[in-house]
Design a protein around this motif. Structure first.
Motif, PDB file in Angstrom:
ATOM      1  N   ASN A  68     -12.126 -40.976 -74.444  1.00  0.00           N
ATOM      2  CA  ASN A  68     -12.560 -42.221 -73.790  1.00  0.00           C
ATOM      3  C   ASN A  68     -11.383 -43.014 -73.243  1.00  0.00           C
ATOM      4  OD1 ASN A  68     -15.187 -41.657 -74.274  1.00  0.00           O
ATOM      5  ND2 ASN A  68     -15.485 -43.191 -75.877  1.00  0.00           N
ATOM      6  N   PRO A 123     -18.715 -48.694 -70.488  1.00  0.00           N
ATOM      7  CA  PRO A 123     -18.812 -47.303 -70.031  1.00  0.00           C
ATOM      8  C   PRO A 123     -18.764 -46.320 -71.193  1.00  0.00           C
ATOM      9  CG  PRO A 123     -16.791 -48.352 -69.222  1.00  0.00           C
ATOM     10  CD  PRO A 123     -17.599 -49.410 -69.885  1.00  0.00           C
ATOM     11  N   ALA A 124     -18.179 -46.735 -72.323  1.00  0.00           N
ATOM     12  CA  ALA A 124     -18.085 -45.836 -73.478  1.00  0.00           C
ATOM     13  C   ALA A 124     -19.472 -45.519 -74.031  1.00  0.00           C
ATOM     14  CB  ALA A 124     -17.220 -46.463 -74.564  1.00  0.00           C
ATOM     15  N   ASP A 151     -16.530 -33.641 -73.463  1.00  0.00           N
ATOM     16  CA  ASP A 151     -16.666 -33.894 -74.894  1.00  0.00           C
ATOM     17  C   ASP A 151     -17.731 -32.967 -75.461  1.00  0.00           C
ATOM     18  OD1 ASP A 151     -16.522 -34.884 -77.410  1.00  0.00           O
ATOM     19  OD2 ASP A 151     -16.959 -36.977 -76.869  1.00  0.00           O
ATOM     20  N   PHE A 173     -10.674 -50.040 -83.878  1.00  0.00           N
ATOM     21  CA  PHE A 173     -12.022 -50.612 -83.786  1.00  0.00           C
ATOM     22  C   PHE A 173     -12.181 -51.616 -84.907  1.00  0.00           C
ATOM     23  CE2 PHE A 173     -12.826 -46.465 -81.729  1.00  0.00           C
ATOM     24  CZ  PHE A 173     -13.341 -46.941 -80.530  1.00  0.00           C
ATOM     25  N   SER A 178     -12.518 -48.679 -62.871  1.00  0.00           N
ATOM     26  CA  SER A 178     -13.747 -48.016 -62.413  1.00  0.00           C
ATOM     27  C   SER A 178     -13.452 -47.135 -61.210  1.00  0.00           C
ATOM     28  CB  SER A 178     -14.807 -49.051 -62.021  1.00  0.00           C
ATOM     29  OG  SER A 178     -15.123 -49.862 -63.117  1.00  0.00           O
ATOM     30  N   GLN A 179     -12.645 -47.673 -60.319  1.00  0.00           N
ATOM     31  CA  GLN A 179     -12.338 -46.937 -59.099  1.00  0.00           C
ATOM     32  C   GLN A 179     -11.518 -45.675 -59.390  1.00  0.00           C
ATOM     33  OE1 GLN A 179     -10.619 -49.474 -56.175  1.00  0.00           O
ATOM     34  NE2 GLN A 179     -10.491 -47.848 -54.634  1.00  0.00           N
ATOM     35  N   LEU A 190     -12.659 -45.015 -70.139  1.00  0.00           N
ATOM     36  CA  LEU A 190     -13.943 -45.586 -70.545  1.00  0.00           C
ATOM     37  C   LEU A 190     -13.713 -46.687 -71.565  1.00  0.00           C
ATOM     38  CD1 LEU A 190     -16.115 -42.370 -71.026  1.00  0.00           C
ATOM     39  CD2 LEU A 190     -15.916 -43.823 -69.014  1.00  0.00           C
ATOM     40  N   GLU A 191     -12.566 -46.597 -72.234  1.00  0.00           N
ATOM     41  CA  GLU A 191     -12.230 -47.612 -73.219  1.00  0.00           C
ATOM     42  C   GLU A 191     -10.773 -48.017 -73.018  1.00  0.00           C
ATOM     43  OE1 GLU A 191     -13.410 -46.973 -77.622  1.00  0.00           O
ATOM     44  OE2 GLU A 191     -14.797 -45.804 -76.415  1.00  0.00           O
ATOM     45  N   PHE A 209     -20.508 -34.361 -70.776  1.00  0.00           N
ATOM     46  CA  PHE A 209     -20.838 -34.845 -72.116  1.00  0.00           C
ATOM     47  C   PHE A 209     -21.631 -33.801 -72.889  1.00  0.00           C
ATOM     48  CE2 PHE A 209     -20.844 -38.270 -68.989  1.00  0.00           C
ATOM     49  CZ  PHE A 209     -19.906 -39.143 -69.500  1.00  0.00           C
ATOM     50  N   THR A 214     -13.163 -38.141 -79.614  1.00  0.00           N
ATOM     51  CA  THR A 214     -13.908 -38.835 -78.562  1.00  0.00           C
ATOM     52  C   THR A 214     -13.162 -40.090 -78.125  1.00  0.00           C
ATOM     53  OG1 THR A 214     -16.016 -37.951 -79.296  1.00  0.00           O
ATOM     54  CG2 THR A 214     -16.094 -39.986 -78.021  1.00  0.00           C
ATOM     55  N   THR A 215     -12.577 -40.761 -79.104  1.00  0.00           N
ATOM     56  CA  THR A 215     -11.820 -41.966 -78.765  1.00  0.00           C
ATOM     57  C   THR A 215     -10.675 -41.625 -77.813  1.00  0.00           C
ATOM     58  OG1 THR A 215     -12.349 -42.820 -80.943  1.00  0.00           O
ATOM     59  CG2 THR A 215     -10.616 -43.955 -79.727  1.00  0.00           C
ATOM     60  N   ASP A 262     -10.939 -54.184 -64.723  1.00  0.00           N
ATOM     61  CA  ASP A 262     -12.107 -53.314 -64.842  1.00  0.00           C
ATOM     62  C   ASP A 262     -12.450 -52.618 -63.531  1.00  0.00           C
ATOM     63  OD1 ASP A 262     -14.528 -52.763 -66.799  1.00  0.00           O
ATOM     64  OD2 ASP A 262     -15.345 -53.063 -64.791  1.00  0.00           O
ATOM     65  N   ARG A 318     -11.433 -44.065 -62.210  1.00  0.00           N
ATOM     66  CA  ARG A 318     -12.342 -43.158 -62.908  1.00  0.00           C
ATOM     67  C   ARG A 318     -13.164 -42.393 -61.893  1.00  0.00           C
ATOM     68  NH1 ARG A 318     -14.047 -47.137 -66.659  1.00  0.00           N
ATOM     69  NH2 ARG A 318     -15.876 -47.634 -65.428  1.00  0.00           N
ATOM     70  N   ASN A 319     -13.671 -43.134 -60.926  1.00  0.00           N
ATOM     71  CA  ASN A 319     -14.536 -42.542 -59.920  1.00  0.00           C
ATOM     72  C   ASN A 319     -13.811 -41.504 -59.070  1.00  0.00           C
ATOM     73  OD1 ASN A 319     -15.786 -43.153 -56.826  1.00  0.00           O
ATOM     74  ND2 ASN A 319     -17.238 -42.766 -58.473  1.00  0.00           N
ATOM     75  N   PHE A 335     -16.562 -36.354 -65.736  1.00  0.00           N
ATOM     76  CA  PHE A 335     -16.934 -36.295 -67.150  1.00  0.00           C
ATOM     77  C   PHE A 335     -18.041 -35.282 -67.396  1.00  0.00           C
ATOM     78  CE2 PHE A 335     -15.171 -40.557 -66.845  1.00  0.00           C
ATOM     79  CZ  PHE A 335     -14.395 -40.616 -67.989  1.00  0.00           C
ATOM     80  N   LEU A 374     -19.254 -42.897 -64.445  1.00  0.00           N
ATOM     81  CA  LEU A 374     -19.122 -42.170 -63.186  1.00  0.00           C
ATOM     82  C   LEU A 374     -18.463 -43.023 -62.100  1.00  0.00           C
ATOM     83  CD1 LEU A 374     -22.545 -40.303 -63.094  1.00  0.00           C
ATOM     84  CD2 LEU A 374     -20.303 -39.419 -63.758  1.00  0.00           C
ATOM     85  N   GLY A 375     -18.074 -44.247 -62.463  1.00  0.00           N
ATOM     86  CA  GLY A 375     -17.268 -45.015 -61.522  1.00  0.00           C
ATOM     87  C   GLY A 375     -17.902 -46.287 -60.992  1.00  0.00           C
ATOM     88  N   ALA A 376     -19.088 -46.652 -61.508  1.00  0.00           N
ATOM     89  CA  ALA A 376     -19.695 -47.898 -61.032  1.00  0.00           C
ATOM     90  C   ALA A 376     -18.887 -49.077 -61.548  1.00  0.00           C
ATOM     91  CB  ALA A 376     -21.131 -48.013 -61.518  1.00  0.00           C
ATOM     92  N   ARG A 418     -20.878 -42.625 -76.576  1.00  0.00           N
ATOM     93  CA  ARG A 418     -21.082 -43.073 -77.947  1.00  0.00           C
ATOM     94  C   ARG A 418     -22.520 -42.982 -78.420  1.00  0.00           C
ATOM     95  NH1 ARG A 418     -16.420 -42.678 -80.532  1.00  0.00           N
ATOM     96  NH2 ARG A 418     -14.785 -43.944 -79.600  1.00  0.00           N
TER      97      ARG A 418
END
Ligand SMILES: Nc1ncnc2c1ncn2[C@@H]1O[C@H](COP(=O)(O)OP(=O)(O)OP(=O)(O)O)[C@@H](O)[C@H]1O
Ligand SMILES: [Mg+2]
Lengths: 238, 408
Positions: free
Chosen positions: A49, B401-402, A166, A11, A78-79, A54-55, A89, A45-46, A74, A81-82, A87, B323-325, B406
């Protein structure tokens, strides 16, 4: 299967560069229940993610379910991930303006399921976490434990291969934490791979495997608590 | 995926944010009511200003010759003046007349088809000029014949005599004989001043009365008469592009030719028109400024509120991404939410537009709003609000998305 090889994540802010992950190497097999512990700021968390797409990461190799993650755009991330990842939290992260039904519906709509498919999955997964009768309630009308169950239902509704959590019990009292943990174990037993970050050693012990993260590296693999610093054995942070 | 199917949860979520939703809806509705009526009024005025008066407005000017000596001879002056003007290079034709369209001065008579007292009276503005009128004004003779030279009747100011033949504008003929049978007017005898008979020689397509806001502006009657008077008005039509030059030189030529009079009030029809419509033009300009400012303010309002809502929902957006958007789905979410608000605003705005129009019609005797202005208003507001929300929605789209993990 999830495999990370020498992952690095930096970071950069105006003032400092933080190496949140350095040579992070880890393999999680199908059906594992992995607990991740470590001091605050160690990079848990990193890691989660990056694992959950997510990252992005800066160096190394990451393969998720046989797919090389580096180079995905991206939309593809996203797909993925979906479809493959659920997840959970620490702060539940339900959408306050949507009722339980619509909350669980969110990822399913992005998935492109039709109305009937979505409805069936929503009802099933809310039923599974014991909230099948509260479809029209809003998150604010539920206790913390119930909200986390809704979040679990939402994570499960798309039948993901991986569940990333998490500190899922970080905001719950110990009774509720126990019951959420029980639910996660049950989910794991039905085949979903779970990676859970936690500060709670007692919960970590319930997992099959445990890793300790220190300064962005995996520094211990196993189920023993040997090598932990005393402060890492303290109660869950809130 | 059909994006409209996602309206359900967006609508339900908006119900939980009623205050800010209502704010946008009300703003859109009010803007629509004002903009739609404003555009209708402006357009109506614009058409009013831009309508044809029946004459060649671009290439025509007029001037007044006023004799001031005791032995000034009006008739001889007029005859000589017209001969000079008509033979000037670049002049198409010219005439002397009592009045002309856009001059704002003149007189009108009531005409009837029979001399009875109970006959329908048709008011029409009266012009007195000779056979050069058709060519000078660029009129279109659509039935019958023009006058000829012998028809011209020289009158004194005190004479109330009428020549034996007249021309009518089509609207006058239609008012007298019916909208579909204006042609039959040719050859018919009509009556002015209740019982003075005159025969209709011909009909011209269009020639406006001198007063632009007169309700019967289309109705005119032309008689081949010349009223001798110390003052005479000449109307001159030039070849295209020669107007300014001839407007400069001709008055000087005439002034030199006869020193017993002065040439005054040299003005183009276009200048006269601009003066007559100055108030209308100002009204339209102000309305257009109000419309643009209001559109801008509403766009800002919509953008501001969308921005505020997006900032408030940063984490929610992160969660949706987690969530995937995809980015596009986030953009769609906010555009769709805005479209939904705009639709509700437009529904409410349609009622408000009609209400405002009814008020304006009653209060200021405006023309009722043509119905197609309503969809036009809806489309305009839709475009304004969708454009306004693009920037905030793009900002939402770029939230990581993070953010889900965070920010707490
Ligand atoms: N967006 C960011 N920008 C800059 N630095 C960051 C960012 N996110 C995390 N870090 C830094 O990276 C390091 C690892 O953070 P991370 O959140 O992974 O720790 P953690 O192990 O989850 O801690 P905790 O137990 O407190 O949640 C920390 O030093 C943190 O300050
Ligand atoms: Mg953390």
């Amino acid at each position: 299967m999830l495999a990370m090889n020498n992952i690095g994540k930096v970071f950069t802010t105006d003032v400092v560069q933080t190496h949140a992950l350095q040579d992070f190497t880890l393999q999680v097999d199908e059906g594992d229940f992995l607990a991740v512990t470590g001091t605050s700021g160690s990079g848990k968390t990193t890691f989660l993610n990056v694992a959950g797409l997510l990252e992005t990461f800066d160096s190394g190799q990451y393969t998720l379910d046989g797919q090389n993650i580096k180079g995905l755009n991206d939309k593809q991330r996203s797909q993925l991930r979906n479809e493959k990842i659920g997840f959970i939290f620490q702060s539940f992260n339900l959408i306050p303006d949507l009722n339980l039904f619509d909350n669980v519906d969110v990822p399913l709509r992005y998935r492109g399921f039709n109305g009937a498919q979505r409805k069936e999955r929503i009802l099933q997964s809310l039923e599974r976490v014991g909230l099948g009768k509260r479809l029209r309630h809003f998150p604010a009308q539920l206790s913390g434990g119930q909200q986390q169950r809704v979040a679990i239902a939402r994570a499960l509704a798309g039948s993901p291969r991986f569940l990333l959590a998490d500190e899922p019990t970080g905001n719950l009292d110990s009774d509720m934490a126990q019951s959420v943990m029980g639910l996660l174990q049950e989910i794991n037993q039905s085949g979903t791979t779970i990676i859970m970050v936690t500060h709670d050693q007692a919960l970590a012990k319930l997992a099959q495997r445990k890793i300790i993260v220190r300064d962005g590296k995996v520094c211990d693999i196993g189920v023993s608590t040997i090598g932990l610093q005393p402060q890492e054995l303290s109660a869950p942070r809130v | 995926m059909n994006i409209l199917l996602n309206l359900g949860p967006i609508f339900r979520a908006l119900q939980r944010q009623r205050f800010s939703a209502i704010l946008v809806i009300v703003q859109i509705a009010i803007t629509m009511a004002i903009i739609t009526n404003g555009i209708a009024i402006s357009w109506d005025r614009y058409l009013h200003i831009e309508r044809s008066s029946g004459i060649d407005e671009q290439n025509t000017f007029f001037m007044t010759s006023s004799g001031f000596t005791k032995d000034f001879n009006p008739r001889a002056t007029i005859e000589l003046d017209l001969a000079i003007i008509r033979s000037t290079d670049g002049v198409i034709d010219a005439l002397q007349t009592n009045s002309f369209p856009l001059s704002d001065s003149g007189n009108w008579y009531e005409i009837q088809t029979s001399p009875q007292t109970d006959a329908q009276l048709v008011p029409a503005a009266s012009y007195k000029f000779d056979e050069h009128g058709i060519n000078t004004f660029g009129l279109k003779l659509i039935a019958g014949d023009n006058f000829n030279q012998q028809d011209t009747l020289w009158l004194n100011e005190a004479d109330s005599q009428w020549p034996s033949h007249v021309l009518l504008s089509k609207a006058t003929a239609a008012a007298l004989f019916g909208a579909n049978q204006w042609q039959i007017a040719v050859g018919k005898t009509i009556y002015v001043n209740q019982n003075t008979p005159i025969i209709v020689r011909g009909i011209v397509e269009q020639l406006h009365a001198p007063w632009v806001d007169w309700p019967h502006v289309e109705r005119t009657i032309i008689s081949p008469a010349r009223v001798t008077h110390n003052s005479a008005r000449y109307v001159i039509r030039t070849q295209p592009g020669r107007l300014n030059e001839i407007m400069q030189t001709l008055p000087m030529t005439l002034a030199k030719e006869n020193t017993q009079r002065v040439i005054r009030k040299v003005k183009s029809i276009q200048q006269a028109k601009d003066e007559i419509y100055a108030a209308d033009i100002a009204t339209v300009s102000i309305l257009l400024i109000v419309i643009v400012v209001l559109a801008f303010v509403t766009a800002m309002g919509v953008a501001g509120l969308a921005s505020f809502n997006i900032d408030k929902r940063r984490q929610q957006i992160g969660i949706r991404r987690a969530l995937g958007a995809s980015k596009r789905q986030i953009l769609q979410h906010f555009m769709l939410e805005n479209a939904l608000l705009c639709t509700m605003g437009a529904l409410f705005g349609t009622l408000l537009t009609l209400a405002l129009n009814i008020f304006l019609v009653n209060q200021y005797a405006l023309t009722p709003l043509p119905i197609y202005y309503l969809p036009l208003g809806v489309v305009i507001l839709f475009v304004i609000s969708q454009l306004a929300v693009i920037k905030p929605a793009c900002r939402a789209m770029s939230i990581s998305p993070a953010m889900a993990t965070r920010c707490i």
